[in-house]
Design an enzyme around this catalytic site. Sequence first.
Site, PDB file in Angstrom:
ATOM      1  N   SER A  90     -31.530 -27.010  14.088  1.00  0.00           N
ATOM      2  CA  SER A  90     -32.229 -26.042  14.598  1.00  0.00           C
ATOM      3  C   SER A  90     -32.384 -25.167  14.489  1.00  0.00           C
ATOM      4  O   SER A  90     -30.679 -24.498  14.227  1.00  0.00           O
ATOM      5  CB  SER A  90     -32.758 -26.179  16.221  1.00  0.00           C
ATOM      6  N   ASP A  91     -32.789 -23.644  13.759  1.00  0.00           N
ATOM      7  CA  ASP A  91     -32.201 -22.877  13.937  1.00  0.00           C
ATOM      8  C   ASP A  91     -31.659 -22.123  15.214  1.00  0.00           C
ATOM      9  O   ASP A  91     -32.466 -22.472  16.322  1.00  0.00           O
ATOM     10  CB  ASP A  91     -33.551 -21.245  13.361  1.00  0.00           C
ATOM     11  N   ALA A  92     -31.260 -20.946  15.725  1.00  0.00           N
ATOM     12  CA  ALA A  92     -30.503 -20.794  17.179  1.00  0.00           C
ATOM     13  C   ALA A  92     -32.117 -20.542  18.027  1.00  0.00           C
ATOM     14  O   ALA A  92     -33.033 -19.523  18.085  1.00  0.00           O
ATOM     15  CB  ALA A  92     -30.055 -19.040  17.100  1.00  0.00           C
ATOM     16  N   ALA A  93     -31.981 -21.856  18.586  1.00  0.00           N
ATOM     17  CA  ALA A  93     -32.977 -21.900  19.962  1.00  0.00           C
ATOM     18  C   ALA A  93     -34.723 -22.045  19.442  1.00  0.00           C
ATOM     19  O   ALA A  93     -35.453 -22.105  19.757  1.00  0.00           O
ATOM     20  CB  ALA A  93     -32.992 -20.218  20.554  1.00  0.00           C
TER      21      ALA A  93
END
Length: 758
Positions: free
Chosen positions: A301-304
């Site tokens: 995933s990208d950050a969060a």
Amino acid sequence: MATLSRSAVLGRSAAAAALLAWRPGVATAENRSSARIEALIGRMTLDEKIGQLTLYPDDVRPTPRPINPDINAQAEAAERTRFQYEEIRAGRVGALLGGTGVNLGRKLQEAALASRLGIPLLFGADVLHGLRTIFPIPLGLAASFEPRLAEQTARAAAVEMTAVGVHWTYAPMVDIARDQRWGRVAEGSGEDPYLGSRFSEAYVRGFQGTDLTSPRSAAACPKHFAGYGAVIGGMEYNTTDLTERELRQVHLPPFQAAFDAGAMTTMAAFSDLDGVPASGNRRLMTDILCGEMGFEGFVVSDAASAEELVPHGLAADERQAAELAFNAGVDVNMGGGLFRRHLRPLVEAGAVSQTRLNEAVRRVLRVKEAVGLFDDPYRSLDPRRESTELRSAQALALAREAAVKSIVLLQNKADVLPLAKGVRVALIGPLGDDPNNLDGCWAPWAKSGEGKTLATGLRAAIGAERLIVERGSNIEAPIEGGVERAVAAAQAADVVVLAVGESQKMSGEASARAEIVVPEPQQILAEAIKATGKPVVVVLSTGRALALKGAIRDADAILVTWFLGSESGVAITDILLGVQSPSGRLPVSFPQSVGQQPFYYNHRATGRPQAPGEGDFFKARYREVSHAALFPFGFGLGYATVRYGSAQLDHDRLPWTGEIVLSATLTNTGSRPAEEVAQLYIRDLAASITQPVRALKGFAKVRLAPGASQEVRFRISRRDLEFVGQDLKWRAEPGAFQAWIAPSSSAGEPVAFVLDPS
């Protein structure tokens, strides 16, 4: 989409060969997974499996300049180091992001090896265009039209990042960006999928090298999958309105090129696709990515971005967000431990299957095996390398070459450039001597003062006695008396070099701009300098195409210098003084007006185009400006003129299974050497889907001595004519086509040919 053979690019090591044999969509013995990994999976507890799918920010070795929000919500700041070591020793962390440093890296790896199963950590970081030796931003490097430079700079960056303990880089960014308001235009290779694909594969080859198990190779992670460059209004983190055909034809090809070059990880986009955010989109992440594109690694995933399925409105709460993201195909969660908190109850409730869980773990362990961590958990953690392999003479020389070749000359009235010998130069503008705005976005490990400013370069080349330096204004605010002092400096000089544009914080992530113009205080400064009547050479620092106006647009010369990194000042000086000739070409179209965005050269034909010489009554245009660029994609000047001879086809009919050759002779009619980028464009004149007015299908950089001529030849096959049809599959259709060999996307005369039926 067709998946090309990867054997030529990855069949160089036992680990890579093993990865090739593995298909992530199959979670049985058909994977031909290594016995070591299957044995580990058989011994792992549920918490240990979830740990391998958890990626935390490195709190033991935080990034020097923060580049992401604080997303580790597991503990208070004072307790984070202790917490992180405890989690690692318990086998509940698979990877860390953003940390560098060998000594502490070895301690972190020791903690992982002390866990029950001793599975090593994977260390990742955002190294897009250099660690300590900073190369031009990717958009700038794309202007070189030399993918080999991207490969070389990525290789040099891999050497430096692995010298400080990084195994995995969140690069390249391969999103196609057609709206210059989007800040992340700076991170990619521009508006064209063909050019983007050539640079995408080159970066992957450079980062990963010929042997991924080498301590000087880093695993690549092309991002952001997929369609993130199409955010509406160019606004960061916004939604998209993207047809599946546009997704497949424009946005997926650079990813396919990266995977074909051997990339084994990819990152999910923040944005949605047809209303479903990428991190929760099973059709995108599993059916298309793994099933159709043949992706064989893991998705992070990208950050969060998985947590953000809640504010997106796809998930009601964090638990549902974890369920949706994981079942969609996100294998590793980057952030604050979403999977750590919620996968166990989801598995126990049957909402996540053991099969899916084991498949994700297997993917992660496969990559760790492929990069050699099981055989050498301390790879890339050598203190001797950390002290000897940063900012080497070879890396700095490459940075200078890359910077020189990224510069684009847009205007050169009366041949004001190169500067005449002996001239007195006034260097005016906020970016002429600013060491803090050389590198561009994503350079958190660069040290201020190490890069060379333009003032430094000019002073060394022409002498302090012939250089006057005046700031004139700040980047976004005036300086009291600054314009007056700058005017006086201009009047005392023979020529003005006006260094204006964006700060490096004005482009990149979270830096969308509604007004893509040079800030008003600098524009006021430029108008005052232009009024002196002295020749003005604009040196434009930017992370995107800008809508130029007034004195900047009308300057005697314009050099687009992007953000060039460590060797900025000397590279620009080389161009200004004629030590080197400009050879860059625009990878993005410079608009006449902000209101034209999104703007890109390869737009589809309309029913009412405004042809050259036609009136504007009821044509596709704005009232204020034509539907054309100020400076088009592919455009750039040199210090010598190059004449293009008429394009010639060896046959005017292309067999369905054959090739034809299009050629033209280029002649340097100037008195200086030239580097010319000859570009092949094709148009399908009648098809079942409306087609681009032109599409780039090839390019060649030609070096010509004064008076010399050289023939350039492009082979054209049916594959060059393919598009995504009504059935959403790639196809070519018999019929009439046009082709150009031209110096830009708006130049040249076409020749005609016909594709014969099968």
